[in-house]
Design an enzyme around this catalytic site. Structure first.
Site, short mmCIF file in Angstrom:
data_model
loop_
_atom_site.label_atom_id
_atom_site.label_comp_id
_atom_site.label_asym_id
_atom_site.label_seq_id
_atom_site.Cartn_x
_atom_site.Cartn_y
_atom_site.Cartn_z
N GLU A 1 0.82 -1.21 0.00
CA GLU A 1 0.00 0.00 0.00
C GLU A 1 0.85 1.26 0.00
O GLU A 1 0.50 2.25 -0.63
CB GLU A 1 -0.92 0.03 1.23
CG GLU A 1 -1.99 -1.03 1.24
CD GLU A 1 -3.09 -0.80 0.22
OE1 GLU A 1 -3.20 0.31 -0.35
OE2 GLU A 1 -3.84 -1.75 -0.03
N ASP B 1 -6.77 6.32 -5.96
CA ASP B 1 -6.02 5.16 -6.44
C ASP B 1 -6.38 4.90 -7.91
O ASP B 1 -7.26 5.58 -8.46
CB ASP B 1 -6.28 3.95 -5.53
CG ASP B 1 -7.69 3.41 -5.59
OD1 ASP B 1 -8.52 3.92 -6.38
OD2 ASP B 1 -7.99 2.46 -4.85
#
Length: 164
Positions: free
Chosen positions: A29, A38
């Site tokens: 992450e 994202d």
């Protein structure tokens, strides 16, 4: 006299799986203390947290650690609830996948071969399904993402350790 209660076998297994899954999630992450979108376009912050993210706000390191712990425990609990008693490594691998993309992969028999294999106790086959979940919708098109390909491979490797 003070009595202490030892954690149950289940509690120890869940805690171990959460720690291992967190160790998988952190490098996958990365840490971003400012909200960002994202690749699929989801507002995200810290170590992949997506719920209730405030755009334009900087999150403290302590807040990020707290969100990660809370999110990972939700993921581990989701897998444990739908597929109880998995070996720690299998639980950790699928918990990281659930943390990353939701419970379908481990819990939804109608949408996931991995979930069906887990339910049937075919753990090696379930582990081998993980790399197939390396795609996300980008601009409305389902495409493999290099980061997901690496992450699913790491989960598979860990998962298979719990099978042998």
């Amino acid at each position: 006299m003070v009595q202490t209660t030892e954690p149950s076998g289940k509690a120890k297994r869940v805690a171990a799986a959460a720690a291992i899954a967190t160790a998988l999630a952190i490098p996958a992450e990365g840490l971003r203390q400012w909200a960002y979108y994202d690749p699929p376009g989801i507002l995200t912050v810290c170590y992949g947290h997506t719920g209730g993210v405030e755009k334009g706000r900087k999150y403290s390191l302590d807040e990020c650690k707290g969100l990660l712990t809370e999110d990972m425990m939700k993921a581990v609990t989701a897998v444990e609830d739908c597929r109880p008693g998995l070996p720690v490594e299998v639980l950790a691998a699928f918990s990281d996948a659930v943390f990353n993309m939701g419970p379908t992969i481990a819990c939804n028999d109608s949408a996931s071969y991995a979930a069906r294999y887990l339910r049937a106790g075919k753990l090696e086959q379930a582990c081998n399904e993980l790399p197939k979940w390396n795609k996300a919708r980008v601009g409305g098109v389902l495409v493999p993402l290099p980061g997901l390909t690496t992450r699913r491979g790491n989960e598979r490797t860990l998962c298979l350790q719990g099978v042998s």
